[in-house]
Design a protein around this motif. Structure first.
Motif, mmCIF file in Angstrom:
data_model
loop_
_atom_site.group_PDB
_atom_site.id
_atom_site.type_symbol
_atom_site.label_atom_id
_atom_site.label_comp_id
_atom_site.label_asym_id
_atom_site.label_seq_id
_atom_site.Cartn_x
_atom_site.Cartn_y
_atom_site.Cartn_z
ATOM 1 N N GLY A 247 23.978 93.658 42.263
ATOM 2 C CA GLY A 247 25.412 94.083 41.492
ATOM 3 C C GLY A 247 25.384 93.514 40.093
ATOM 4 N N LEU A 248 24.404 92.885 39.655
ATOM 5 C CA LEU A 248 24.304 92.263 38.202
ATOM 6 C C LEU A 248 24.538 93.490 36.934
ATOM 7 C CD1 LEU A 248 23.874 89.756 36.873
ATOM 8 C CD2 LEU A 248 21.414 90.216 36.758
ATOM 9 N N ALA A 249 24.118 94.488 37.204
ATOM 10 C CA ALA A 249 24.458 95.824 36.405
ATOM 11 C C ALA A 249 25.900 96.181 36.311
ATOM 12 C CB ALA A 249 23.750 96.859 36.247
ATOM 13 N N THR A 250 26.394 96.065 37.423
ATOM 14 C CA THR A 250 27.904 96.342 37.342
ATOM 15 C C THR A 250 28.871 95.189 36.898
ATOM 16 O OG1 THR A 250 27.518 97.499 39.411
ATOM 17 C CG2 THR A 250 29.816 97.107 39.096
ATOM 18 N N LEU A 251 28.380 94.124 37.228
ATOM 19 C CA LEU A 251 28.957 92.860 36.610
ATOM 20 C C LEU A 251 28.918 92.893 35.181
ATOM 21 C CD1 LEU A 251 30.588 90.082 37.034
ATOM 22 C CD2 LEU A 251 28.146 89.048 37.433
ATOM 23 N N ALA A 252 27.751 92.999 34.556
ATOM 24 C CA ALA A 252 27.325 92.764 33.258
ATOM 25 C C ALA A 252 28.134 93.707 32.652
ATOM 26 C CB ALA A 252 25.883 93.304 32.885
ATOM 27 N N LEU A 253 28.352 95.448 33.103
ATOM 28 C CA LEU A 253 29.139 96.362 32.473
ATOM 29 C C LEU A 253 30.914 95.747 32.351
ATOM 30 C CD1 LEU A 253 29.018 99.008 31.194
ATOM 31 C CD2 LEU A 253 29.311 99.883 33.500
ATOM 32 N N ALA A 254 31.018 95.379 33.477
ATOM 33 C CA ALA A 254 32.455 95.191 33.994
ATOM 34 C C ALA A 254 32.920 94.001 32.470
ATOM 35 C CB ALA A 254 32.719 94.704 34.853
ATOM 36 N N LYS A 255 32.121 92.872 32.629
ATOM 37 C CA LYS A 255 32.158 91.681 31.762
ATOM 38 C C LYS A 255 32.357 92.183 30.038
ATOM 39 C CE LYS A 255 32.313 87.889 34.325
ATOM 40 N NZ LYS A 255 32.677 86.618 34.288
ATOM 41 N N LEU A 256 31.214 92.936 29.966
ATOM 42 C CA LEU A 256 31.089 93.450 28.478
ATOM 43 C C LEU A 256 32.183 94.421 28.121
ATOM 44 C CD1 LEU A 256 27.081 93.927 28.761
ATOM 45 C CD2 LEU A 256 28.388 92.283 27.282
ATOM 46 N N VAL A 257 32.739 95.325 28.882
ATOM 47 C CA VAL A 257 33.559 96.065 28.454
ATOM 48 C C VAL A 257 35.056 95.462 28.374
ATOM 49 C CG1 VAL A 257 32.439 98.066 28.804
ATOM 50 C CG2 VAL A 257 33.953 97.439 30.441
ATOM 51 N N ALA A 258 35.375 94.246 28.921
ATOM 52 C CA ALA A 258 36.652 93.580 29.132
ATOM 53 C C ALA A 258 37.389 93.646 28.097
ATOM 54 C CB ALA A 258 36.430 92.487 29.986
ATOM 55 N N HIS A 259 36.784 93.304 26.994
ATOM 56 C CA HIS A 259 37.356 93.094 25.611
ATOM 57 C C HIS A 259 37.750 94.185 24.701
ATOM 58 C CE1 HIS A 259 37.137 88.788 26.906
ATOM 59 N NE2 HIS A 259 35.795 88.694 26.931
ATOM 60 N N PHE A 260 37.330 95.045 25.187
ATOM 61 C CA PHE A 260 37.024 96.574 24.175
ATOM 62 C C PHE A 260 38.714 96.935 23.805
ATOM 63 C CE2 PHE A 260 32.530 98.468 25.118
ATOM 64 C CZ PHE A 260 32.134 97.507 24.584
ATOM 65 N N ARG A 261 39.617 96.802 24.891
ATOM 66 C CA ARG A 261 40.862 97.326 24.895
ATOM 67 C C ARG A 261 41.799 96.413 23.995
ATOM 68 N NH1 ARG A 261 42.219 100.334 29.989
ATOM 69 N NH2 ARG A 261 44.226 100.930 28.820
ATOM 70 N N ASP A 262 41.266 95.193 23.937
ATOM 71 C CA ASP A 262 42.158 94.085 23.385
ATOM 72 C C ASP A 262 42.214 93.898 21.861
ATOM 73 O OD1 ASP A 262 43.545 91.797 22.768
ATOM 74 O OD2 ASP A 262 42.424 90.498 24.007
ATOM 75 N N ALA A 263 43.540 94.373 21.275
ATOM 76 C CA ALA A 263 43.543 94.637 20.010
ATOM 77 C C ALA A 263 43.372 93.237 19.169
ATOM 78 C CB ALA A 263 44.840 95.308 19.619
ATOM 79 N N ARG A 264 43.401 92.262 19.833
ATOM 80 C CA ARG A 264 43.254 90.924 19.192
ATOM 81 C C ARG A 264 42.063 90.610 18.881
ATOM 82 N NH1 ARG A 264 46.728 87.796 23.378
ATOM 83 N NH2 ARG A 264 45.137 89.149 24.583
ATOM 84 N N GLU A 265 41.051 91.133 19.510
ATOM 85 C CA GLU A 265 39.588 90.817 19.466
ATOM 86 C C GLU A 265 39.055 91.438 18.307
ATOM 87 O OE1 GLU A 265 38.090 88.759 21.132
ATOM 88 O OE2 GLU A 265 39.175 88.723 23.043
ATOM 89 N N ASP A 266 38.086 90.577 17.595
ATOM 90 C CA ASP A 266 37.631 91.206 16.081
ATOM 91 C C ASP A 266 36.439 92.189 16.439
ATOM 92 O OD1 ASP A 266 35.336 89.481 17.025
ATOM 93 O OD2 ASP A 266 35.720 88.434 15.124
ATOM 94 N N ARG A 267 36.289 92.948 15.420
ATOM 95 C CA ARG A 267 35.268 93.885 15.406
ATOM 96 C C ARG A 267 33.962 93.614 15.646
ATOM 97 N NH1 ARG A 267 31.725 96.686 11.948
ATOM 98 N NH2 ARG A 267 31.878 99.109 11.953
ATOM 99 N N ALA A 268 33.443 92.459 15.004
ATOM 100 C CA ALA A 268 32.241 92.000 15.392
ATOM 101 C C ALA A 268 31.901 91.785 16.811
ATOM 102 C CB ALA A 268 31.860 90.771 14.518
ATOM 103 N N LEU A 269 32.985 91.191 17.510
ATOM 104 C CA LEU A 269 32.824 90.952 18.964
ATOM 105 C C LEU A 269 32.779 92.160 19.537
ATOM 106 C CD1 LEU A 269 32.940 89.179 21.563
ATOM 107 C CD2 LEU A 269 35.276 89.210 21.544
ATOM 108 N N LYS A 270 33.614 93.220 19.338
ATOM 109 C CA LYS A 270 33.461 94.593 19.878
ATOM 110 C C LYS A 270 32.146 95.355 19.712
ATOM 111 C CE LYS A 270 38.339 95.162 20.054
ATOM 112 N NZ LYS A 270 39.461 96.069 19.578
ATOM 113 N N VAL A 271 31.530 94.982 18.666
ATOM 114 C CA VAL A 271 30.312 95.810 18.138
ATOM 115 C C VAL A 271 29.148 95.211 19.063
ATOM 116 C CG1 VAL A 271 28.379 95.787 16.360
ATOM 117 C CG2 VAL A 271 30.897 96.460 15.995
#
Length: 185
Positions: free
Chosen positions: A145-169
């Motif tokens: 389940g590593l790919a699923t876990l990776a995807l979930a962890k990587l997209v977790a911060h996309f919707r948080d407006a407080r996160e900076d652009r470099a982190l989202k990129v």
């Protein structure tokens, strides 16, 4: 090369953080040279030493920020250059789990720490873009389940407006590399 890898692995456990961080940087820089070693047994042994050192330090808590960043870089560089060698079960004495999977999990864990999020995403993206085909078997194994876990962890911060652009990129680069690997495999 053996002497360099052994010295870097030993120095990475030094209590003085500057020495440990520099040793991890040496390990990261030597990963691409280890990948070129023609003797498979020697390459696997050196890759294993680099991977275990990087994994130990990237998984450790309560360490200096400079050591954390160097450990993340070492884990990413080792995974990118040596995933095929560190998961070579034909020469492993005991294979309780795939070291590359443990490195990916450790980098994903570092995504949870605000101080290391961006560096961990960058290291993971670089590893996913450059690692050999053995990493695909580890990533896309349904049992892990590593790919699923990776995807979930990587997209977790996309919707948080407080996160900076470099982190989202950085996260988006890692997600794109994950999908690219899946489409190729």
């Amino acid at each position: 090369l053996e002497s360099l890898v052994q010295a870097a692995a030993a120095a990475a456990n030094e209590p003085y953080y500057k020495v440990a961080a520099e040793a991890l940087r040496v390990g990261a820089a030597s990963a691409s040279a280890v990948a070129l070693v023609p003797d498979k047994k020697r390459r696997v042994a050196l890759a294993d030493a680099l991977a275990k050192t990087a994994l130990e330090r990237v998984s450790a808590n309560d360490q200096d920020q400079e050591v954390k960043e160097a450990a993340i870089a070492a884990a990413g560089a080792t995974l990118a250059a040596l995933a095929d060698a560190i998961d070579d079960d034909s020469l492993a004495e005991e294979s309780e789990s795939k070291t590359s999977a443990a490195l990916v999990r450790a980098l994903l864990e570092r995504r949870g720490d605000a101080a290391t999020r961006e560096r961990a995403a960058d290291a993971l993206a670089a590893a996913l873009q450059r690692a050999g085909p053995a990493l695909d078997a580890t990533l896309f194994d349904p049992a892990s389940g590593l790919a699923t876990l990776a995807l979930a962890k990587l997209v977790a911060h996309f919707r948080d407006a407080r996160e900076d652009r470099a982190l989202k990129v950085a996260g988006l680069d890692a997600v794109a590399a994950l999908f690219e690997r899946r489409s190729v495999s």
